[in-house]
Write an enzyme that holds these catalytic residues in place. Sequence first.
Site, PDB file in Angstrom:
ATOM      1  N   HIS A  16       0.815  -1.223   0.000  1.00  0.00           N
ATOM      2  CA  HIS A  16       0.000   0.000   0.000  1.00  0.00           C
ATOM      3  C   HIS A  16       0.846   1.269   0.000  1.00  0.00           C
ATOM      4  CE1 HIS A  16       1.294  -0.203   4.058  1.00  0.00           C
ATOM      5  NE2 HIS A  16       0.334   0.512   4.613  1.00  0.00           N
ATOM      6  N   SER A  17       2.157   1.118  -0.096  1.00  0.00           N
ATOM      7  CA  SER A  17       3.065   2.265  -0.061  1.00  0.00           C
ATOM      8  C   SER A  17       3.160   2.941  -1.430  1.00  0.00           C
ATOM      9  CB  SER A  17       4.465   1.807   0.367  1.00  0.00           C
ATOM     10  OG  SER A  17       5.446   2.745  -0.017  1.00  0.00           O
ATOM     11  N   PRO A  18       2.914   4.250  -1.524  1.00  0.00           N
ATOM     12  CA  PRO A  18       3.038   4.927  -2.817  1.00  0.00           C
ATOM     13  C   PRO A  18       4.469   4.964  -3.317  1.00  0.00           C
ATOM     14  CG  PRO A  18       2.735   6.542  -1.069  1.00  0.00           C
ATOM     15  CD  PRO A  18       2.514   5.186  -0.453  1.00  0.00           C
ATOM     16  N   THR A  20       6.701   2.619  -2.851  1.00  0.00           N
ATOM     17  CA  THR A  20       6.953   1.305  -3.441  1.00  0.00           C
ATOM     18  C   THR A  20       6.384   1.248  -4.852  1.00  0.00           C
ATOM     19  OG1 THR A  20       6.863   0.300  -1.241  1.00  0.00           O
ATOM     20  CG2 THR A  20       6.652  -1.179  -3.125  1.00  0.00           C
TER      21      THR A  20
END
Length: 204
Positions: A16-18, A20
């Site tokens: 859910h990391s932008p 990443t």
Amino acid sequence: MNASQNKVVQYFFAPHSPWTYLGHARVMEIAKKTGAQIDVRPFDLGKVFSVSGGLPLAKRAPQRQAYRLAELARWSAFLQVPLNLQPRFFPVSPEASAKLIIATRLAHGVDASLTLAHAIMRGVWAEERNIGDEETLAQIALDAGFDGRQLLKTSETASVQAEYDANTEAATAASVFGSPWYIVDGEGYWGQDRLDFVERALAK
């Protein structure tokens, strides 16, 4: 023989990391270019935050939150990667999607898990899809060419949970404190903006 053919990039990430999402296609390209292998390690970022001093987004100071949005906009434009700064389904629990990625690796291999991971991240940050919802995850997997329902069943097994937990423990042991995190030859690199250094490490 390419000097990097036997090298491995340990790729610790929360889906859910932008950040990443912004770096995902690039780390795949770098691995392909250098002949390195990617060790796919989805992990529990919340648990890592709890032992490393990190704060969830909502608890960060307003100036930090504002700067995060500015940086996301800059990197999205620079990389020409579409990104919704404030997507409809965020914050969202990443656990189900992380375990689905692990299940895909176990069933279909690393390349397939990386493909699905990208589809999941794009779902959050470009397509307004809720990756905390199992039906949505099954459809994302189906759209990517996989049997989403079967993979969801696999993702709920003890072996997948054990790998997710082991990844989180390994991240803590390696002093990981954010996502994405790349390790090459024992050296860690935090953030998609450090991928140039990852590529140089693989070229040594």
